[in-house]
Each structure stands twice: as structure tokens, then as C-alpha cells.
Design an enzyme around this catalytic site. Structure first.
Site, PDB file in Angstrom:
ATOM      1  N   ASN A 155      36.890  40.496  42.053  1.00 22.29           N
ATOM      2  CA  ASN A 155      36.742  41.545  43.083  1.00 22.29           C
ATOM      3  C   ASN A 155      35.806  41.135  44.218  1.00 22.29           C
ATOM      4  O   ASN A 155      35.072  41.956  44.775  1.00 22.29           O
ATOM      5  CB  ASN A 155      36.239  42.847  42.453  1.00 22.29           C
ATOM      6  CG  ASN A 155      37.284  43.508  41.568  1.00 22.29           C
ATOM      7  OD1 ASN A 155      38.366  42.969  41.360  1.00 22.29           O
ATOM      8  ND2 ASN A 155      36.958  44.669  41.032  1.00 22.29           N
ATOM      9  N   ARG A 289      44.488  41.567  31.017  1.00 24.16           N
ATOM     10  CA  ARG A 289      44.365  42.833  30.317  1.00 24.16           C
ATOM     11  C   ARG A 289      45.673  43.178  29.592  1.00 24.16           C
ATOM     12  O   ARG A 289      46.689  42.503  29.780  1.00 24.16           O
ATOM     13  CB  ARG A 289      43.978  43.928  31.312  1.00 24.16           C
ATOM     14  CG  ARG A 289      42.548  43.763  31.823  1.00 24.16           C
ATOM     15  CD  ARG A 289      42.223  44.703  32.970  1.00 24.16           C
ATOM     16  NE  ARG A 289      42.906  44.342  34.192  1.00 24.16           N
ATOM     17  CZ  ARG A 289      42.640  44.877  35.395  1.00 24.16           C
ATOM     18  NH1 ARG A 289      41.704  45.800  35.502  1.00 24.16           N
ATOM     19  NH2 ARG A 289      43.296  44.490  36.467  1.00 24.16           N
TER      20      ARG A 289
END
Length: 419
Positions: A155, A289
């Protein structure tokens, strides 16, 4: 679009393996030592980071609460002001907060408000992370939820803080800027220490385990690192950096570029795009994920192509990688459909004449068709089968590849002006 009558579950996502001693031991003998040294350096650095944090608290003192998560953490550090603004008290206040959250290793965590108050003694470097209840089925379950993403390139973290500090350092060429230059140099040292022996970067360093150990193209992580290091090596803006560190940055970019070229996915004997992340030892695509399966990723391919096209003298291998990557993006463009919100049903892929182009975020490594994951680890061939919460909370279809296609013609004209 997949017909509702033929849409199906096509597989189950599997977790990515961590980088550990057992896996390194399976490498050819000549390659093992560099990886064992790297792994040991990671372990020792995490111990040092944790010991440093513990030492900040006086005996019996209560640890301050973790800082609150802040989704727009990078935007809390303005990057678009006039150069003179970065010498102001407001800019320096933000820079001081940035420095306060720099880990002993030299990196930063993610998603925190850098315009807020500085870190308190003994306060964690990151916000709370991961579920409060232990869940072995969650691929993103940290070993220690009090120590997550310390530090990371995810990020825009670390690269964002460094670019902000560089602006402040440039605006304060005298002794007032020394602490910002020192913090910047420490951060570049962090990126150099985090680089794998083969040239890639993990998402988190010191290593956190699981998919975080993968070489991470996801969300432009590795590309942002390499663009920053490229600038440090060659841009006059970074003349305040020592010549030795600038040389090391340039060397790191060369090794990272080699890994990028090796990680491009081959299908039917032809290069396609790149995964979101690859195994650090094999460079094979890995999952992240629960809902992020192994795949070829259109968004990450875009970021990598834009980075490669910055090279002023691309090698024949680099040119081939770019051209094949562009051809793959063109072949995957979808028209006359839109991924949009449907009343009462959430976001869905629906027919919309004239819409597009859009691209699936993920494509299957065997069939080359769009795939979509869910929290239960099931992999679908139709985004409309994904649970509504996951459909609404993830960019399953994207428009960003158009940026690479738009840049391609200018790149071709620059490197081959004679046509």
C-alpha cells in the site's frame, strides 16, 4: 461473460509457503548460503526491532494503545506541493511524525496517519492486524497480531515515507535537514537489506511468514521500490544521498529487473503477464489472501510494464517482455460489459453495450480465463458467484491496463524513432 447455467466453482485456493530453512536446504548447495544468511539476518533484525520497542518503556509503565488505522495513510503526506512548502513548519511536523514511526530496521508500517501525532515511547509501529481470534483457515492470520507489517512495501508504505522525506530534505539543505536526510538514508538501507539474494522484494521485512514472504508485485509494491531506487541512483534530486548508497541503489534495480523478466508467466511457449506475487525461491506464482488465488494479474502486469518502459536502453529481452505483455493485455480486454452496482444485489458484471475495455484482475494459469476467489477459498469462473461482501470489497474488474496500452506507442517511438 460466463453463462449463469455454466458458471461453476473451478478449484480451491491453497496457502503460499513461507521462506524457511527446510526449503532453503532443498536448493542446490552453491545457492544455499546466501539464502541462509538472508534468513538469519531477518530473524536477528526482528529481534532487534522488538527489543528496541520494549526498551522504550520504563519498568512498570503501561504501553500506549496501538495507533489507529488510517486507510489514506499515503495521502496524509502531501506529494504535490510547491518545493518551498516542504520547508514550512507544517511539512516538518509531518516529517517528524514520519521519523517517529520509522522502525529500527529503517522501514515503515502501512495505513497510518502521518499528519497525526508522533509515535509515543513504547507505542507500536503498526495498528492492530489480523483477526482477534486465532483462525488457522485464514491465510492472513499473523503469528503475532501485535506485530504485523513491521515494516512493509504494501500500500505504498516505506516508499511513500521516503519520497516525502526526500522533499523535506531537499527543501532544507542546511543542518536543519540533517535528520531527514539521515532518516532517508536509513530507509534506503532498509530496502537494500530487504532485497532477496535473487533480486526480489518480500511484502514484509523482517519476514512475517506466509504469502508475505513472496516476491510482491501486488499493489505495485516491487515496482514502487524499484522506481524509487532508480531515482536515487540517477536523479539529481537525490544528490544529497552518498555516492556509495546511490551505486547500491542502481545495482539493486538491475538485480530486481532480472527477477521481473524471469517471473513473467509463460503459456503455450509465449510470455503473458505477471502474477500478483511469486515464490521467492522458485519464482512460481503463489496465492495471497484466501480470495487471492495464484494467477496472472492484469493490474500488476500494468505496473510492471510501465516500470520497464521507463528504461532508456531496453535490452532485447526487455523489449520482448514488454511487447508480449502488451499483446497479452490486448487479448484480454473485455468490451460491452461493466462491473457495476446492481440495486439489491451489490456489484456484478452485467452487459452494457459500448462499455469497456475492462480486464479481470486475475486470470487462470492454465486456461487463461478470468477467475475470482472468495473468503471460503473457493475459486469461481464467474465474479457474480462470489459472495456479495467480497464482490463489493475488491476490484475484480479493472481499467488500469489501458494506461500501459496508452503509454506503449510513445515508448515504441522513443526507442525506435526510425520506425
Amino acid at each position: 461473460m460466463v453463462s449463469p447455467t455454466t458458471a461453476r466453482v473451478i478449484g480451491t485456493n491453497v496457502p503460499a509457503p513461507p521462506l524457511d530453512a527446510a526449503r532453503i536446504s532443498a536448493l542446490p548447495a552453491a545457492e544455499q548460503q546466501a539464502w541462509f544468511d538472508y534468513l538469519q539476518r531477518s530473524v536477528m533484525q526482528m529481534r532487534a526491532d522488538q527489543a528496541s520497542l520494549a526498551a522504550e518503556l520504563a519498568p512498570g509503565a503501561i504501553r500506549p494503545p496501538a495507533p489507529a488505522p488510517h486507510g489514506a495513510g499515503i495521502k496524509s503526506m502531501p506529494m504535490d506541493r510547491e518545493p518551498s512548502w516542504y520547508a514550512t513548519a507544517e511539512a516538518r511536523r509531518i516529517a517528524d511524525t514520519v521519523i517517529s514511526f520509522q522502525t529500527p530496521a529503517g522501514g515503515w508500517s502501512k495505513n497510518l496517519d502521518r499528519a497525526g501525532p508522533p509515535r509515543l515511547p513504547g507505542q507500536r509501529y503498526s495498528s492492530d492486524g489480523g483477526p482477534a481470534v486465532r483462525d488457522a483457515a485464514n491465510f492472513d492470520q499473523p503469528d503475532d497480531r501485535n506485530w504485523t507489517y513491521v515494516g512493509t512495501i504494501d500500500n505504498g508504505a516505506t516508499t511513500g515515507e521516503l519520497r516525502y522525506l526526500a522533499r523535506v530534505a531537499a527543501a532544507l539543505p542546511g543542518s536543519e535537514g540533517d535528520r531527514y536526510r539521515a532518516s532517508f538514508a536509513k530507509g534506503i538501507g532498509y530496502l537494500l537489506a530487504a532485497q532477496y539474494p535473487n533480486g526480489g522484494w518480500p511484502q514484509v521485512w523482517p519476514l512475517q511468514g506466509g504469502y508475505h514472504d513472496g516476491i510482491t508485485f501486488n499493489d505495485n509494491g516491487m515496482a514502487e521500490v524499484m522506481m524509487l531506487l532508480s531515482d536515487v541512483a540517477a536523479d539529481p534530486q537525490f544528490a544529497f544521498v552518498s555516492p556509495n548508497l546511490r551505486r547500491q541503489a542502481g545495482s539493486a534495480v538491475e538485480r530486481g529487473t532480472a527477477v521481473i523478466l524471469q517471473a513473467q508467466v509463460m503459456m503455450d511457449g509465449r510470455r503473458t503477464g505477471w502474477p500478483q506475487q511469486v515464490d521467492p525461491l522458485t519464482l512460481a506464482p503463489i496465492s495471497a489472501r484466501n480470495y487471492e488465488p495464484r494467477s496472472i494479474a492484469a493490474g500488476e502486469t500494468t505496473d510492471i510494464l510501465l516500470f520497464l518502459m521507463q528504461n532508456q536502453q531496453p535490452s532485447p529481452e526487455m523489449r520482448a517482455a514488454i511487447e508480449d505483455g502488451m499483446a497479452w493485455l490486448r487479448s484480454k480486454a473485455a468490451y460491452d460489459v461493466a462491473f457495476t452496482r446492481v440495486p439489491g444485489e451489490g456489484r456484478k458484471l452485467i452487459p452494457q453495450p459500448g462499455a469497456g475495455p475492462i480486464w479481470s484482475r486475475n486470470y487462470d494459469l492454465v486456461s487463461g480465463q478470468p477467475i475470482f476467489g472468495d473468503r471460503d477459498k473457493r475459486i469461481h469462473d464467474d465474479v457474480n458467484l462470489v459472495s456479495e461482501g467480497r464482490r463489493n470489497g475488491y476490484a475484480w474488474w479493472v481499467t488500469t491496463p489501458q494506461r500501459a496500452l496508452d503509454a506503449h506507442a510513445a515508448w515504441q517511438a522513443r526507442i525506435d524513432p526510425a520506425g
